[in-house]
Design a protein around this motif. Structure first.
Motif, PDB file in Angstrom:
ATOM      1  N   ASP A  60       7.384  -6.352  -7.611  1.00 43.90           N
ATOM      2  CA  ASP A  60       6.478  -6.151  -6.476  1.00 43.90           C
ATOM      3  C   ASP A  60       6.683  -4.792  -5.796  1.00 43.90           C
ATOM      4  O   ASP A  60       6.036  -4.491  -4.796  1.00 43.90           O
ATOM      5  CB  ASP A  60       6.621  -7.280  -5.452  1.00 43.90           C
ATOM      6  N   GLY A  61       7.614  -3.974  -6.313  1.00 44.01           N
ATOM      7  CA  GLY A  61       7.809  -2.644  -5.763  1.00 44.01           C
ATOM      8  C   GLY A  61       8.656  -2.588  -4.513  1.00 44.01           C
ATOM      9  O   GLY A  61       8.798  -1.521  -3.909  1.00 44.01           O
ATOM     10  N   ILE A 178      -1.721   1.320  -2.880  1.00 39.80           N
ATOM     11  CA  ILE A 178      -1.940  -0.063  -2.461  1.00 39.80           C
ATOM     12  C   ILE A 178      -3.397  -0.286  -2.078  1.00 39.80           C
ATOM     13  O   ILE A 178      -4.011  -1.286  -2.467  1.00 39.80           O
ATOM     14  CB  ILE A 178      -1.003  -0.432  -1.294  1.00 39.80           C
ATOM     15  N   GLY A 179      -3.965   0.648  -1.324  1.00 38.46           N
ATOM     16  CA  GLY A 179      -5.368   0.515  -0.923  1.00 38.46           C
ATOM     17  C   GLY A 179      -6.323   0.543  -2.100  1.00 38.46           C
ATOM     18  O   GLY A 179      -7.366  -0.113  -2.084  1.00 38.46           O
ATOM     19  N   GLY A 180      -5.954   1.288  -3.145  1.00 32.51           N
ATOM     20  CA  GLY A 180      -6.783   1.348  -4.347  1.00 32.51           C
ATOM     21  C   GLY A 180      -6.433   0.294  -5.370  1.00 32.51           C
ATOM     22  O   GLY A 180      -6.939   0.326  -6.495  1.00 32.51           O
ATOM     23  N   LYS A 181      -5.552  -0.648  -5.001  1.00 38.74           N
ATOM     24  CA  LYS A 181      -5.145  -1.767  -5.864  1.00 38.74           C
ATOM     25  C   LYS A 181      -4.571  -1.288  -7.192  1.00 38.74           C
ATOM     26  O   LYS A 181      -4.748  -1.913  -8.238  1.00 38.74           O
ATOM     27  CB  LYS A 181      -6.325  -2.719  -6.089  1.00 38.74           C
ATOM     28  N   THR A 183      -5.354   1.412  -8.927  1.00 38.92           N
ATOM     29  CA  THR A 183      -6.299   1.985  -9.895  1.00 38.92           C
ATOM     30  C   THR A 183      -6.564   3.476  -9.681  1.00 38.92           C
ATOM     31  O   THR A 183      -7.317   4.071 -10.445  1.00 38.92           O
ATOM     32  CB  THR A 183      -7.643   1.236  -9.825  1.00 38.92           C
ATOM     33  N   VAL A 184      -5.963   4.092  -8.661  1.00 37.49           N
ATOM     34  CA  VAL A 184      -6.202   5.516  -8.402  1.00 37.49           C
ATOM     35  C   VAL A 184      -5.444   6.354  -9.427  1.00 37.49           C
ATOM     36  O   VAL A 184      -4.226   6.201  -9.577  1.00 37.49           O
ATOM     37  CB  VAL A 184      -5.745   5.907  -6.980  1.00 37.49           C
ATOM     38  N   PHE A 215       4.646   2.276 -10.273  1.00 39.55           N
ATOM     39  CA  PHE A 215       4.328   1.577  -9.029  1.00 39.55           C
ATOM     40  C   PHE A 215       2.856   1.160  -9.007  1.00 39.55           C
ATOM     41  O   PHE A 215       2.527   0.038  -8.584  1.00 39.55           O
ATOM     42  CB  PHE A 215       4.636   2.476  -7.830  1.00 39.55           C
ATOM     43  N   SER A 216       1.969   2.016  -9.475  1.00 35.22           N
ATOM     44  CA  SER A 216       0.540   1.680  -9.541  1.00 35.22           C
ATOM     45  C   SER A 216       0.316   0.472 -10.443  1.00 35.22           C
ATOM     46  O   SER A 216      -0.480  -0.426 -10.114  1.00 35.22           O
ATOM     47  CB  SER A 216      -0.260   2.873 -10.059  1.00 35.22           C
ATOM     48  N   ARG A 217       1.005   0.417 -11.560  1.00 35.16           N
ATOM     49  CA  ARG A 217       0.865  -0.712 -12.477  1.00 35.16           C
ATOM     50  C   ARG A 217       1.368  -2.005 -11.829  1.00 35.16           C
ATOM     51  O   ARG A 217       0.775  -3.070 -12.004  1.00 35.16           O
ATOM     52  CB  ARG A 217       1.617  -0.436 -13.779  1.00 35.16           C
ATOM     53  N   ILE A 218       2.472  -1.895 -11.080  1.00 39.80           N
ATOM     54  CA  ILE A 218       3.016  -3.071 -10.394  1.00 39.80           C
ATOM     55  C   ILE A 218       2.051  -3.558  -9.324  1.00 39.80           C
ATOM     56  O   ILE A 218       1.816  -4.773  -9.184  1.00 39.80           O
ATOM     57  CB  ILE A 218       4.394  -2.739  -9.786  1.00 39.80           C
ATOM     58  N   ILE A 219       1.473  -2.647  -8.565  1.00 41.33           N
ATOM     59  CA  ILE A 219       0.512  -3.030  -7.522  1.00 41.33           C
ATOM     60  C   ILE A 219      -0.720  -3.670  -8.150  1.00 41.33           C
ATOM     61  O   ILE A 219      -1.246  -4.672  -7.626  1.00 41.33           O
ATOM     62  CB  ILE A 219       0.116  -1.804  -6.682  1.00 41.33           C
TER      63      ILE A 219
END
Length: 275
Positions: A60-61, A178-181, A183-184, A215-219
């Motif tokens: 979960d980061g 986090i805001g981009g779930k 995908t940014v 981290f993006s992949r985890i989010i």
């Protein structure tokens, strides 16, 4: 690299093994003193012998300090961010556990060590934190979840004079991700900040424990977990492209990498999908 006032994305990591298996699981989102800002969440639970070896943690980061509140011999571990499912290691059955969850970017200022040093590790709190014994005694002496929160916050106020925060760069990156779930594109983040990709990665790993890409992949994975738990959550499997995955194989491979099971098996084990 600016953020509009009040524009902050709340992050609520989901750990299904705890929330769904333990009737005593309690979670408290907001910390009270202004010194702790919005960087901490708390949770607690009583762990009986029947659940001691059946609790699993998913990426979960975050970094957690997990305290076993055994009255005469409390103990605690710093549990760094993990990158795949792991079996929870708990030292005692029939014990209350109290945990301080540091949201991404916030643990470095408390521990005064790079968070990357704790990634995929569990380290006794006494090996890292001065006055750890005083914190453990104060928390274990309390009889309720709320009193344990107050004990920790009193400890923080006594030993830390500055606000718990994170560098502006790290705050900006975590909020965008986090805001981009999740995908940014990382290249877009680097362009937004004006920093080199190398500097961005180095700073992010120091304060979050993993690279911006991981981290993006985890989010993104955490977003999927939450989506699966909602009514008609199984329909999430039909919209994988909207979740940022290239195709179904990409989705299944990444979900299994983090959870050790396929999405379909996860739904069946959770009772969210019936054959």
């Amino acid at each position: 690299m600016t953020r509009a006032p009040g524009q902050r994305f709340k992050y609520h990591p989901f750990q299904p093994s705890f929330k769904k298996s333990l009737p005593t699981y309690t979670k408290f989102i907001e910390s009270t003193p202004s010194l702790l800002s919005e960087g901490i969440q708390y949770f607690g639970f009583h762990l009986d012998a029947g659940h001691l070896d059946s609790m699993f943690i998913l990426p979960d980061g975050c970094l957690d300090i997990v305290i076993c509140c055994y009255p005469h011999q409390p103990s605690a571990n710093i549990c760094g961010s993990i990158v795949r499912r792991r079996k929870g290691i708990f030292v005692r059955p029939d014990c209350d556990y109290f945990a301080i969850r540091f949201l991404p970017g916030y643990a470095e200022r408390f521990l005064k060590y790079p968070v990357s040093e704790f990634t995929e590790n569990e380290i006794p709190l006494q090996d890292v934190l001065p006055h750890a014994d005083r914190l453990l005694e104060a928390v274990a002496a309390q009889s309720s979840f709320t009193e344990r929160i107050r004990a920790f916050e009193a400890f923080y106020t006594e030993h830390y004079s500055s606000k718990l925060d994170t560098p502006a760069l790290v705050e900006y990156l975590t909020e965008k991700i986090i805001g981009g779930k999740g995908t940014v594109p990382i290249a877009d983040l680097a362009a937004d900040t004006g920093y080199s990709t190398r500097y961005m990665h180095k700073t992010f790993e120091r304060y979050v424990g993993v690279s911006p890409k991981l981290f993006s992949r985890i989010i993104r994975f955490q977003h999927v977990l939450n989506a699966l738990e909602k009514p008609r959550g199984a329909e999430t499997l039909d919209g994988i492209m909207e979740l940022g995955y290239f195709d179904q194989n990409h989705f299944i491979k990444e979900f299994k990498e983090f959870s050790a099971v396929t999405p379909t098996k996860y739904l069946k084990r959770s009772g969210l999908l019936v054959d």
